[in-house]
Design a protein around this motif. Structure first.
Motif, PDB file in Angstrom:
ATOM      1  N   VAL A  86       0.861  -1.185   0.000  1.00 34.87           N
ATOM      2  CA  VAL A  86       0.000   0.000   0.000  1.00 34.87           C
ATOM      3  C   VAL A  86       0.894   1.231   0.000  1.00 34.87           C
ATOM      4  CG1 VAL A  86      -1.913  -1.107   1.195  1.00 34.87           C
ATOM      5  CG2 VAL A  86      -0.133   0.012   2.515  1.00 34.87           C
ATOM      6  N   PRO A  87       0.419   2.373  -0.451  1.00 36.19           N
ATOM      7  CA  PRO A  87       1.236   3.584  -0.391  1.00 36.19           C
ATOM      8  C   PRO A  87       1.681   3.866   1.043  1.00 36.19           C
ATOM      9  CG  PRO A  87      -0.759   3.964  -1.670  1.00 36.19           C
ATOM     10  CD  PRO A  87      -0.892   2.612  -1.040  1.00 36.19           C
ATOM     11  N   ALA A  88       2.872   4.455   1.187  1.00 35.45           N
ATOM     12  CA  ALA A  88       3.434   4.699   2.514  1.00 35.45           C
ATOM     13  C   ALA A  88       2.533   5.569   3.375  1.00 35.45           C
ATOM     14  CB  ALA A  88       4.807   5.333   2.383  1.00 35.45           C
ATOM     15  N   ASP A  89       1.720   6.410   2.769  1.00 37.73           N
ATOM     16  CA  ASP A  89       0.869   7.303   3.552  1.00 37.73           C
ATOM     17  C   ASP A  89      -0.556   6.785   3.689  1.00 37.73           C
ATOM     18  OD1 ASP A  89       0.152   7.631   0.948  1.00 37.73           O
ATOM     19  OD2 ASP A  89       0.108   9.819   1.002  1.00 37.73           O
ATOM     20  N   ARG A 132      -5.293  -1.299   7.008  1.00 34.50           N
ATOM     21  CA  ARG A 132      -6.478  -1.830   7.705  1.00 34.50           C
ATOM     22  C   ARG A 132      -7.231  -0.748   8.462  1.00 34.50           C
ATOM     23  NH1 ARG A 132      -2.653  -5.731   7.767  1.00 34.50           N
ATOM     24  NH2 ARG A 132      -1.674  -4.960   9.639  1.00 34.50           N
ATOM     25  N   GLY A 133      -7.032   0.480   8.048  1.00 30.31           N
ATOM     26  CA  GLY A 133      -7.774   1.567   8.666  1.00 30.31           C
ATOM     27  C   GLY A 133      -7.203   2.064   9.978  1.00 30.31           C
ATOM     28  N   GLU A 134      -5.959   1.653  10.321  1.00 29.06           N
ATOM     29  CA  GLU A 134      -5.345   2.154  11.548  1.00 29.06           C
ATOM     30  C   GLU A 134      -5.098   3.651  11.413  1.00 29.06           C
ATOM     31  OE1 GLU A 134      -3.924  -0.076   9.544  1.00 29.06           O
ATOM     32  OE2 GLU A 134      -3.265  -1.828  10.646  1.00 29.06           O
ATOM     33  N   PRO A 135      -5.094   4.383  12.517  1.00 30.74           N
ATOM     34  CA  PRO A 135      -4.734   5.802  12.429  1.00 30.74           C
ATOM     35  C   PRO A 135      -3.277   5.933  12.003  1.00 30.74           C
ATOM     36  CG  PRO A 135      -4.930   5.127  14.726  1.00 30.74           C
ATOM     37  CD  PRO A 135      -5.388   3.968  13.887  1.00 30.74           C
ATOM     38  N   MET A 136      -2.965   7.015  11.311  1.00 30.27           N
ATOM     39  CA  MET A 136      -1.590   7.255  10.878  1.00 30.27           C
ATOM     40  C   MET A 136      -0.825   7.989  11.973  1.00 30.27           C
ATOM     41  SD  MET A 136      -1.426   5.753   7.993  1.00 30.27           S
ATOM     42  CE  MET A 136       0.012   6.351   7.106  1.00 30.27           C
ATOM     43  N   VAL A 137       0.443   7.677  12.110  1.00 29.54           N
ATOM     44  CA  VAL A 137       1.329   8.274  13.101  1.00 29.54           C
ATOM     45  C   VAL A 137       2.365   9.113  12.365  1.00 29.54           C
ATOM     46  CG1 VAL A 137       3.139   7.697  14.786  1.00 29.54           C
ATOM     47  CG2 VAL A 137       1.003   6.395  14.750  1.00 29.54           C
ATOM     48  N   ALA A 181       3.217   6.677   9.105  1.00 33.63           N
ATOM     49  CA  ALA A 181       3.123   5.215   9.099  1.00 33.63           C
ATOM     50  C   ALA A 181       1.888   4.815   9.894  1.00 33.63           C
ATOM     51  CB  ALA A 181       4.365   4.606   9.725  1.00 33.63           C
ATOM     52  N   PRO A 182       1.317   3.653   9.584  1.00 33.28           N
ATOM     53  CA  PRO A 182       0.167   3.183  10.344  1.00 33.28           C
ATOM     54  C   PRO A 182       0.553   2.877  11.788  1.00 33.28           C
ATOM     55  CG  PRO A 182       0.426   1.921   8.298  1.00 33.28           C
ATOM     56  CD  PRO A 182       1.649   2.754   8.469  1.00 33.28           C
ATOM     57  N   ALA A 183      -0.289   3.247  12.740  1.00 33.03           N
ATOM     58  CA  ALA A 183      -0.045   2.927  14.147  1.00 33.03           C
ATOM     59  C   ALA A 183       0.126   1.424  14.289  1.00 33.03           C
ATOM     60  CB  ALA A 183      -1.208   3.423  15.004  1.00 33.03           C
ATOM     61  N   GLY A 184       1.082   1.039  15.103  1.00 31.40           N
ATOM     62  CA  GLY A 184       1.303  -0.374  15.370  1.00 31.40           C
ATOM     63  C   GLY A 184       2.357  -1.024  14.509  1.00 31.40           C
ATOM     64  N   CYS A 185       2.753  -0.382  13.417  1.00 33.77           N
ATOM     65  CA  CYS A 185       3.795  -1.008  12.596  1.00 33.77           C
ATOM     66  C   CYS A 185       5.163  -0.711  13.211  1.00 33.77           C
ATOM     67  CB  CYS A 185       3.716  -0.580  11.137  1.00 33.77           C
ATOM     68  SG  CYS A 185       4.516   0.949  10.709  1.00 33.77           S
TER      69      CYS A 185
END
Ligand code: FES
Length: 121
Positions: free
Chosen positions: A11-14, A18-23, A34-38
């Motif tokens: 998926v694009p970096a931004d 899975r719909g996680e909030p972005m950090v 990046a997606p939260a949790g990665c």
């Protein structure tokens, strides 16, 4: 061996897969998302970072290899603390990540060396 980016995010970096909030975080002062949790390693790779550290002896560039805490090629400085395995640390809002150049020490190194020297006769 070059560490050209062969990592390709699905998926694009931004975008969050899975719909996680972005950090929001920073790498050497550059703003990234990046997606939260990665992991920090996954976030940097997805954002095109190809050198995480350089070796102490030759200065050769290194990038993550195992992504599971075994190879230590993903070492970076995170929020002022060196020698962090970026594949084992989750991204956090405002996190400051820096390239680790060569050998790093920890604050207690001098105390440990002095204590060991005191026990050597
Ligand atoms: S990528 Fe191997 S320890 Fe992090």
């Amino acid at each position: 061996m070059p560490t050209n980016v062969r990592f390709r995010s699905l998926v694009p970096a931004d975008a969050s897969p899975r719909g996680e909030p972005m950090v929001n975080l920073f790498f050497d002062g550059r703003g990234l998302q990046a997606p939260a949790g990665c992991s920090v390693a996954a976030a940097l790779l997805a954002n095109g970072v190809s050198t995480f550290r350089t070796t102490p002896v030759s200065g050769a560039p290194r990038a993550p290899y195992c992504m599971m805490g075994a190879c230590f090629d993903c070492l970076v400085e995170i929020d002022g603390q060196p020698n962090r395995q970026s594949c084992l640390v989750a991204v956090a809002e405002g996190m400051q990540v820096k390239t680790q150049a060569g050998l790093r020490s920890f604050n207690g190194a001098d105390a440990v060396i002095a204590e060991e020297a005191a026990h050597v006769e």
